[in-house]
Design an enzyme around this catalytic site. Structure first.
Site, PDB file in Angstrom:
ATOM      1  N   HIS A   1       0.698  -1.344   0.481  1.00  0.00           N
ATOM      2  CA  HIS A   1      -0.279   0.105  -0.067  1.00  0.00           C
ATOM      3  C   HIS A   1       0.888   1.135   0.068  1.00  0.00           C
ATOM      4  O   HIS A   1       0.780   2.169  -0.807  1.00  0.00           O
ATOM      5  CB  HIS A   1      -1.177  -0.445   1.116  1.00  0.00           C
ATOM      6  CG  HIS A   1      -2.649  -0.643   0.818  1.00  0.00           C
ATOM      7  ND1 HIS A   1      -2.401  -2.121   0.993  1.00  0.00           N
ATOM      8  CD2 HIS A   1      -3.276  -0.250   0.775  1.00  0.00           C
ATOM      9  CE1 HIS A   1      -3.766  -2.383   0.710  1.00  0.00           C
ATOM     10  NE2 HIS A   1      -4.002  -1.286   0.648  1.00  0.00           N
TER      11      HIS A   1
ATOM     12  N   LYS B   1     -10.006  -8.638   8.405  1.00  0.00           N
ATOM     13  CA  LYS B   1     -10.007  -8.823   9.677  1.00  0.00           C
ATOM     14  C   LYS B   1     -10.211  -7.749   9.961  1.00  0.00           C
ATOM     15  O   LYS B   1      -8.979  -6.870  10.378  1.00  0.00           O
ATOM     16  CB  LYS B   1      -9.689  -9.731  10.204  1.00  0.00           C
ATOM     17  CG  LYS B   1      -8.369 -10.319  10.305  1.00  0.00           C
ATOM     18  CD  LYS B   1      -8.036 -10.943  11.095  1.00  0.00           C
ATOM     19  CE  LYS B   1      -6.272 -11.857  11.408  1.00  0.00           C
ATOM     20  NZ  LYS B   1      -6.086 -10.779  13.228  1.00  0.00           N
TER      21      LYS B   1
END
Lengths: 185, 279
Positions: free
Chosen positions: A39, A104
């Site tokens: 990222h 998650k």
């Protein structure tokens, strides 16, 4: 339990607007893996106005760093990693048209607001069920940042990858609603 | 002196690191099965069933139950009548992990803190060594994932905080962690000692086989009280709401400084991997 949807990537705003927190989905098609290191690199390219190694518009990113593929398999275990580490980067990607994120754990207020504004969803896969999740992955290849090892960006072809909608385009949050229902303190 | 060769240690650690990551212990399987009976949420029940299925797939298809095969933590009890032949003990432990993570197709998850460059072989390992009497070498191989480790906390409480203060901090830690450490979790608690000792106690408490009572009846009672309180938070399996937030609480305690009350809470995800080797 909510409704059940089958999603085929790439996704449009129309595909995800009916989804509500608590719905169960299965995902098929091409999705991309990225963790925090990948990222950060993508964000540097965006800031420099350079071409990205993967398409963003209409796509789904799965936060996962799989274990190595043993001989005869396409991938090792491939369950989700904790999503908050990607929170600083997610709003920008949603702005660029990212439609789905799989991981998650809780997302920040900024990410949840960006999902409402740009029409995106966040879905939870079962953390620690890496062997089970791998069954839905039919092909995998590294498309960028091979030097990052498990953190490289991979293109995955998935069939029926199971997930649960946590944050929808209305700003709902299953982590808050689900826990409220069972809290006794 | 009883001699143990470094090759024996390398082979045993290699084998244990692979098996620990592929085969979920019977104690954890039983705890998940029994959690199914207590869980009230349908989503929660579904998740618990999928975790049991996941353990079966991993065991049969020989792939790790979780892609995060962790940092290799080794608790070692070296009998003082043991002589390690052929090299250093630490080097042998490290070589076993290096070979296990390579040959077992386990993920290498260790990197430089700032550059984030992966060391490439899952070393360095983390060793907690105790010198004990006898002529045995005991090694617990405990791969520990990052998700649950990140949600662990250490508190230097004022002694006046007492049991109520300890309880409050533990429940708060678990509630704030929410879905991140992959519940249902096991909560390792270290009370007393000092700053670093409390953390090691908390981690060491996780070595106890699930479902076996704390040998100290007072601590056993405290564990039960804490578990009931934690399972009232509503966090539930994967934090999506439900009864089974934690499968167990394990406490290890030792005396501490008159000015201190150290408390460490080490959260362990449901993929609780610990394998004991006796050489």
């Amino acid at each position: 339990m909510g409704n059940e949807y089958h999603l085929k990537t790439p996704l449009s705003a129309e595909d995800i607007e009916p989804l509500r927190s608590g719905d169960r989905v299965t995902i098929s098609g091409i999705i991309y893996t990225a963790r925090d290191a990948a990222h950060r690199k993508i964000m540097e390219l965006i800031e420099a106005g350079k071409e990205l190694p993967i398409p963003i518009e209409g796509q789904v990113i799965y936060y996962v760093g799989p274990s190595p593929a043993p001989p005869g398999r396409v991938i090792g275990a491939a369950g989700p990693t904790t999503s908050y580490r990607m929170d600083p980067f997610a709003p920008k990607l949603l702005e660029l048209g990212l439609k789905g994120m799989i991981g998650k754990g809780k997302r920040s207020k900024e990410v949840i607001e960006a999902m409402v504004r740009h029409k995106g969803v966040y879905m939870a896969a079962i953390g620690g069920a890496g062997a089970l999740m791998a069954r839905a992955i039919k092909a995998a290849r590294v498309v960028a940042y091979e030097e990052l090892g498990p953190e490289a960006i991979r293109e995955l072809r998935v069939e029926g990858l199971p997930a649960i909608v946590v944050n929808d385009t209305l700003g709902n949050d299953l982590y808050v609603e689900g826990q409220e229902k069972y809290r006794m303190l | 002196m009883r001699e143990i060769s470094t090759q024996t240690i390398v082979d045993a650690v290699k084998d244990a690191s692979i098996r620990a990551n592929l085969e979920l212990g019977d104690d954890v399987v039983q705890a998940l099965e029994s959690a199914l009976g207590y869980e009230e949420s349908n989503v929660g029940k579904d998740i618990l069933k999928k975790l049991l299925e996941n353990a079966e797939i991993a065991r049969e298809e020989r792939i790790p139950m979780c892609q995060d095969t962790g940092v290799a933590v080794l608790f070692v009890e070296l009998g003082q009548e043991v002589s390690v032949k052929g090299g250093g003990l630490r080097q042998a432990l490290e070589e076993g992990i290096r070979q296990g993570y390579e040959e077992g197709f386990l993920r290498k998850s260790v990197c430089h803190p700032f550059t984030r460059k992966n060391t490439g072989d899952n070393t360095p390992i983390i060793v907690h060594l105790d010198l004990v009497s006898g002529d045995k070498l005991k090694i617990w191989v405990v791969p520990k994932g990052g998700g649950s480790e990140n949600m662990s906390r250490l508190f230097m409480l004022p002694p006046s905080a007492g049991w109520d203060g300890i309880k409050e901090k533990i429940v708060q830690t678990v509630a704030e962690a929410g879905p991140n450490p992959c519940p249902p979790t096991i909560i390792g608690v270290g009370i007393g000692g000092n700053f670093e000792k409390s953390a090691i106690l908390a981690k060491k408490s996780l070595l106890r086989v699930l479902g076996t009572p704390n040998p100290d009846p007072e601590l056993a009672e405290m564990e039960q009280e804490l578990l009931e309180e934690i399972n009232k938070t509503g966090v539930g399996p994967q934090g999506l709401g439900g009864r089974m937030t934690s499968l167990a609480v394990h406490i290890l305690m030792m005396p501490c400084h008159i000015a201190s009350l150290p408390l460490a809470v080490n959260i362990q995800c449901h993929a609780s991997r610990h394998l004991e080797i006796v050489l």
